[in-house]
Design an enzyme around this catalytic site. Structure first.
Site, PDB file in Angstrom:
ATOM      1  N   CYS A   1      44.961  38.761  32.831  1.00  0.00           N
ATOM      2  CA  CYS A   1      43.948  39.147  33.738  1.00  0.00           C
ATOM      3  C   CYS A   1      43.569  38.324  34.976  1.00  0.00           C
ATOM      4  O   CYS A   1      44.693  38.972  35.976  1.00  0.00           O
ATOM      5  CB  CYS A   1      42.521  38.921  32.880  1.00  0.00           C
TER       6      CYS A   1
ATOM      7  N   ARG B   1      32.545  46.961  35.161  1.00  0.00           N
ATOM      8  CA  ARG B   1      33.186  45.862  34.557  1.00  0.00           C
ATOM      9  C   ARG B   1      33.570  46.727  33.179  1.00  0.00           C
ATOM     10  O   ARG B   1      33.037  47.131  32.330  1.00  0.00           O
ATOM     11  CB  ARG B   1      32.268  44.792  33.990  1.00  0.00           C
TER      12      ARG B   1
ATOM     13  N   HIS C   1      42.851  39.585  26.711  1.00  0.00           N
ATOM     14  CA  HIS C   1      42.249  38.139  26.303  1.00  0.00           C
ATOM     15  C   HIS C   1      42.204  38.197  24.817  1.00  0.00           C
ATOM     16  O   HIS C   1      42.600  39.049  24.091  1.00  0.00           O
ATOM     17  CB  HIS C   1      41.031  37.796  26.886  1.00  0.00           C
TER      18      HIS C   1
HETATM   19  N1  GLN Z   1      37.813  37.878  37.973  1.00  0.00           N
HETATM   20  C1  GLN Z   1      38.789  38.897  37.725  1.00  0.00           C
HETATM   21  C2  GLN Z   1      38.017  40.421  37.352  1.00  0.00           C
HETATM   22  O1  GLN Z   1      36.811  40.387  37.251  1.00  0.00           O
HETATM   23  C3  GLN Z   1      39.634  38.565  36.526  1.00  0.00           C
HETATM   24  C4  GLN Z   1      38.689  38.477  35.119  1.00  0.00           C
HETATM   25  C5  GLN Z   1      39.298  37.601  34.099  1.00  0.00           C
HETATM   26  O2  GLN Z   1      40.202  36.886  34.335  1.00  0.00           O
HETATM   27  N2  GLN Z   1      39.000  38.120  32.857  1.00  0.00           N
HETATM   28  O3  GLN Z   1      38.810  41.233  37.336  1.00  0.00           O
END
Ligand code: GLN
Length: 241
Positions: free
Chosen positions: A93, A127, A192
């Site tokens: 990520c 998101r 993740h």
């Molecule tokens: N900050 C980055 C995003 O929002 C990565 C998020 C993360 O590592 N889960 O895409």
């Protein structure tokens, strides 16, 4: 022959969301269970990133990515050389995003990446949060499962290939059905969870690449009893988003 690989965890104090440290634990244990010696180093701000067979970098909030981006960018040439010498990289990520050319957060300045992958990321308004199942074309067991939570939309170009094709979930950008990226021995993913405990076949693939980089030949790994890991894996395949 007593086998050994050296593994580095990049900036665990800054990029380590949703148990990404579990990936390091999996790599170390799966080596130890096979009698493969491991050298392990945590790389923190100010440290030189050098001399390892396998590098891992986890995910993080935009804020933590700012500091890590400048740390990595200072060592871009050295990291590019290591990539070209066959070092293995796994980025999750936020760490994955910084392995491309840049990450443009929704607010704030564009963060320079280190271009180990021919890819770039721009934060979107939405998101992506949920379970992901994706299918690779290079692993014995084709599926990878994990959990995504990102607003970044990643686009691949040039010789950088997707890690996998999305079956359920969004992956790189929710449009082109790609998940993650790979080029040479560099692998990035939005998964993740942490990723490797429930995808032991991918963990072993990375360990084999690291051994091949160190010893200059392909070394077959002894099979482990992955009954529990694979039960977990299959329980998550196509899990509702
Ligand atoms: N900050 C980055 C995003 O929002 C990565 C998020 C993360 O590592 N889960 O895409």
């Amino acid at each position: 022959m007593n086998l050994k690989i050296s593994i580095a965890h990049l900036y665990p104090g800054l990029l380590n969301l949703y148990g990404d440290r579990g990936n390091i634990i999996t790599l170390l244990r799966r080596c130890e269970w096979r009698g493969i010696e491991t050298e392990f180093e945590e790389i923190n701000p100010g440290d030189k990133i050098y001399g390892h067979d396998l590098y891992f970098i986890g995910g993080g909030q935009d804020k933590q990515q700012v500091e890590v981006a400048s740390e990595l960018f200072r060592q871009k040439d050295n990291l590019t050389d290591q990539r070209d010498e066959g070092a293995v990289f796994l980025g999750i990520c936020g760490g994955y995003q910084l392995m491309g050319h840049y990450y443009q957060p929704f607010e704030g300045d564009r963060l320079n990446g280190i271009s180990l992958l021919d890819a770039y990321t721009v934060a979107g308004k939405k998101r992506f949060i949920g379970n992901v199942t994706a299918e690779t074309d290079f692993l014995t067991l084709k599926t990878l499962v994990g959990f995504e939570n990102h607003s970044g939309l990643t686009y691949l170009q040039g010789k950088t290939l997707p890690l996998a094709e999305i079956i359920t979930g969004n992956g790189n950008n929710g449009i082109d059905k790609t998940e993650g990226a790979r080029y040479k021995n560099v692998f990035g993913t939005y998964l993740h969870g942490s990723l490797l405990p429930k995808n032991p076949h991918f963990a072993d693939y990375l360990i084999e690449l690291a051994l091949e980089k160190r010893y200059g030949e392909k070394i077959e790994l002894k099979q482990l009893d992955d009954k529990l890991e694979l039960q977990t894996h299959y329980s998550l395949v196509n899990k509702a988003y």
